[in-house]
Motif scaffolding. Structure first.
Motif, PDB file in Angstrom:
ATOM      1  N   TRP A  27       8.882  19.353  14.442  1.00 20.81           N
ATOM      2  CA  TRP A  27       8.857  17.891  14.476  1.00 20.81           C
ATOM      3  C   TRP A  27       8.939  17.314  13.075  1.00 20.81           C
ATOM      4  CZ3 TRP A  27       4.737  15.597  11.940  1.00 20.81           C
ATOM      5  CH2 TRP A  27       3.641  16.435  11.677  1.00 20.81           C
ATOM      6  N   CYS A  28       9.389  16.064  12.998  1.00 23.12           N
ATOM      7  CA  CYS A  28       9.542  15.363  11.725  1.00 23.12           C
ATOM      8  C   CYS A  28       9.586  13.875  12.029  1.00 23.12           C
ATOM      9  CB  CYS A  28      10.833  15.821  11.033  1.00 23.12           C
ATOM     10  SG  CYS A  28      11.041  15.210   9.349  1.00 23.12           S
ATOM     11  N   THR A  29       8.716  13.090  11.410  1.00 29.74           N
ATOM     12  CA  THR A  29       8.657  11.656  11.679  1.00 29.74           C
ATOM     13  C   THR A  29       8.634  10.873  10.375  1.00 29.74           C
ATOM     14  OG1 THR A  29       7.458   9.918  12.872  1.00 29.74           O
ATOM     15  CG2 THR A  29       6.127  11.599  11.803  1.00 29.74           C
ATOM     16  N   ARG A  30       9.242   9.718  10.400  1.00 28.40           N
ATOM     17  CA  ARG A  30       9.401   8.888   9.207  1.00 28.40           C
ATOM     18  C   ARG A  30       8.580   7.619   9.312  1.00 28.40           C
ATOM     19  NH1 ARG A  30      10.612   7.964   3.884  1.00 28.40           N
ATOM     20  NH2 ARG A  30      11.477   5.900   3.598  1.00 28.40           N
ATOM     21  N   LEU A  31       7.815   7.301   8.253  1.00 21.49           N
ATOM     22  CA  LEU A  31       7.082   6.047   8.144  1.00 21.49           C
ATOM     23  C   LEU A  31       7.639   5.287   6.946  1.00 21.49           C
ATOM     24  CD1 LEU A  31       4.867   8.471   9.034  1.00 21.49           C
ATOM     25  CD2 LEU A  31       3.470   6.419   9.347  1.00 21.49           C
ATOM     26  N   PRO A  32       8.285   4.148   7.166  1.00 18.95           N
ATOM     27  CA  PRO A  32       8.915   3.416   6.060  1.00 18.95           C
ATOM     28  C   PRO A  32       7.877   2.788   5.145  1.00 18.95           C
ATOM     29  CG  PRO A  32       8.992   2.116   8.067  1.00 18.95           C
ATOM     30  CD  PRO A  32       8.435   3.457   8.462  1.00 18.95           C
ATOM     31  N   PRO A  33       8.293   2.316   3.958  1.00 17.60           N
ATOM     32  CA  PRO A  33       7.352   1.613   3.080  1.00 17.60           C
ATOM     33  C   PRO A  33       6.695   0.448   3.810  1.00 17.60           C
ATOM     34  CG  PRO A  33       9.403   2.075   1.922  1.00 17.60           C
ATOM     35  CD  PRO A  33       9.627   2.445   3.359  1.00 17.60           C
ATOM     36  N   TYR A  34       5.445   0.210   3.463  1.00 20.23           N
ATOM     37  CA  TYR A  34       4.639  -0.760   4.207  1.00 20.23           C
ATOM     38  C   TYR A  34       3.875  -1.632   3.217  1.00 20.23           C
ATOM     39  CZ  TYR A  34       0.819  -2.441   7.221  1.00 20.23           C
ATOM     40  OH  TYR A  34      -0.092  -3.219   7.886  1.00 20.23           O
ATOM     41  N   ASP A  35       3.789  -2.943   3.504  1.00 14.81           N
ATOM     42  CA  ASP A  35       3.077  -3.865   2.628  1.00 14.81           C
ATOM     43  C   ASP A  35       1.578  -3.789   2.938  1.00 14.81           C
ATOM     44  OD1 ASP A  35       2.591  -5.747   0.712  1.00 14.81           O
ATOM     45  OD2 ASP A  35       3.097  -7.463   1.981  1.00 14.81           O
ATOM     46  N   GLY A  36       1.024  -2.631   2.648  1.00 13.52           N
ATOM     47  CA  GLY A  36      -0.380  -2.390   2.913  1.00 13.52           C
ATOM     48  C   GLY A  36      -0.731  -0.996   2.453  1.00 13.52           C
ATOM     49  N   ALA A  37      -1.646  -0.358   3.140  1.00 12.16           N
ATOM     50  CA  ALA A  37      -2.043   1.019   2.824  1.00 12.16           C
ATOM     51  C   ALA A  37      -2.064   1.821   4.113  1.00 12.16           C
ATOM     52  CB  ALA A  37      -3.421   1.044   2.165  1.00 12.16           C
ATOM     53  N   GLY A  38      -1.629   3.065   4.036  1.00 15.65           N
ATOM     54  CA  GLY A  38      -1.644   3.941   5.194  1.00 15.65           C
ATOM     55  C   GLY A  38      -2.534   5.145   4.957  1.00 15.65           C
ATOM     56  N   PHE A  39      -2.917   5.805   6.042  1.00 13.01           N
ATOM     57  CA  PHE A  39      -3.724   7.014   5.898  1.00 13.01           C
ATOM     58  C   PHE A  39      -3.416   7.975   7.032  1.00 13.01           C
ATOM     59  CE2 PHE A  39      -6.337   4.614   8.865  1.00 13.01           C
ATOM     60  CZ  PHE A  39      -6.801   5.595   9.733  1.00 13.01           C
ATOM     61  N   HIS A  40      -3.719   9.246   6.798  1.00 16.02           N
ATOM     62  CA  HIS A  40      -3.633  10.286   7.818  1.00 16.02           C
ATOM     63  C   HIS A  40      -4.841  11.208   7.653  1.00 16.02           C
ATOM     64  CE1 HIS A  40       0.537   9.191   8.701  1.00 16.02           C
ATOM     65  NE2 HIS A  40       0.765   9.211   7.408  1.00 16.02           N
ATOM     66  N   VAL A  41      -5.376  11.658   8.770  1.00 13.92           N
ATOM     67  CA  VAL A  41      -6.429  12.669   8.783  1.00 13.92           C
ATOM     68  C   VAL A  41      -5.981  13.770   9.741  1.00 13.92           C
ATOM     69  CG1 VAL A  41      -8.824  13.193   9.302  1.00 13.92           C
ATOM     70  CG2 VAL A  41      -8.242  10.971   8.310  1.00 13.92           C
TER      71      VAL A  41
END
Length: 310
Positions: A27-41
């Motif tokens: 699998w492979c997924t894309r998250l584009p630039p975002y006007d905020g902050a992202g996180f992953h756990v």
């Protein structure tokens, strides 16, 4: 309020969002630039984070990663090549379960907690601006116990709908952001702001200014609060923070004013009193010089809840 809390509150807007997702196989997924902050756990398994313009990061079970500047990135089962990245599914498609191998029951499956925070970047506190593009917090036994507890609680709340989850989840997401930034401060040895907050003089002065920004501060009064002479305060504070104490105070007052205008319908006179300006005119003049627009226009542009700028 302390400096870290204020720095976060100055930019946080809206409500955070999150998804708990499982995926297996290739699998492979894309998250584009975002006007905020992202996180992953990573709750189970392992995967790779490939930030735009950055080096791949291997994430193992228990690892947390914060992207405080909204950097676009790819999440994948391995260090994907350019062709695989080009074929990456949008995150919304993947998280919705319509992508390939959505089940985490497959061998090598991964379970992730993913989320994002909305931020107003018009006037970011230098502590937040100093955060790197990727804050990787590897899971180590005994490290960052508060962060681990917040992750466990959040994972349980998102695992199944329970009474009160609508209140608990946003609160836990806010707590998670605080603990990730605190963990970075605890681990970082080369940044300016970890050093600022560890310095007894600069930290004491900042605490005093943030505790009562509307007070009639002078360098002499602030030096007394910090327990040093005025020259010592000016030298230490300026060297570490990057601007003299009164210049920082002026900047912080205007930053607070911007947040109040954005989030409340308070009149300009009320805002001026809350941040230490003697009149609405004085605040408007300083605000326009700092932001390049009037308080009223700023409120309209930010979609503030009120229009009473008089």
């Amino acid at each position: 309020m302390d400096v870290v809390s204020d720095a976060i509150s100055a930019v946080r807007i809206g409500r955070p969002s999150s998804d708990r997702v499982r995926v297996g196989g290739s699998w492979c997924t894309r998250l584009p630039p975002y006007d905020g902050a992202g996180f992953h756990v990573v709750l189970a398994g392992s995967c790779w984070l490939l930030p735009d313009g950055g080096s791949p990061v291997l994430l193992a079970t228990g690892d947390a990663v914060l992207l405080p500047h909204g950097t676009g990135h790819v999440m994948a089962d391995g260090p994907a090549d350019a062709a695989a990245v080009a074929r990456a599914l949008p995150f919304a498609h993947w998280a919705g379960g319509s992508g390939p191998h959505p089940s985490g029951d497959a061998v090598g499956g991964v379970e992730l907690l993913c989320g994002k925070y909305r931020l107003d970047r018009s006037h970011v506190h230098p502590l937040m601006a100093e955060l790197p593009q990727v804050v990787h917090l590897p899971h180590r036994v005994g490290s960052h116990p508060e962060l681990r507890s917040a992750i466990d609680l959040l994972g349980r709340e998102l695992g199944r709908q329970r009474p009160g989850s609508g209140t608990a989840v946003p609160s836990l997401l806010d707590l998670l952001l605080v603990y990730m930034i605190r963990s970075w401060l605890d681990e970082d040895t080369g940044g300016a702001w970890p050093a600022v907050l560890e310095d007894p003089v600069a930290a004491a002065a900042l605490r005093a200014l943030h505790a009562d920004p509307a007070a009639r501060w002078t360098n002499d009064r602030l030096a007394v609060e910090a327990g040093v002479s005025r020259p010592t305060l000016a030298r230490r504070f300026t060297a570490l923070v990057g601007r003299p104490p009164m210049a920082y105070l002026a900047w912080w007052r205007l930053t607070l004013a911007a947040g109040i205008l954005r989030d409340t319908p308070d009149s300009l006179a009320s805002v001026a009193r809350r941040v230490g300006y003697g009149s609405p005119y004085a605040l408007s003049h300083a605000f326009s010089r700092e932001f390049g627009t009037t308080p009223g226009r700023y409120r309209q542009e930010r979609g503030g809840p009120g229009r009473r700028a008089h």
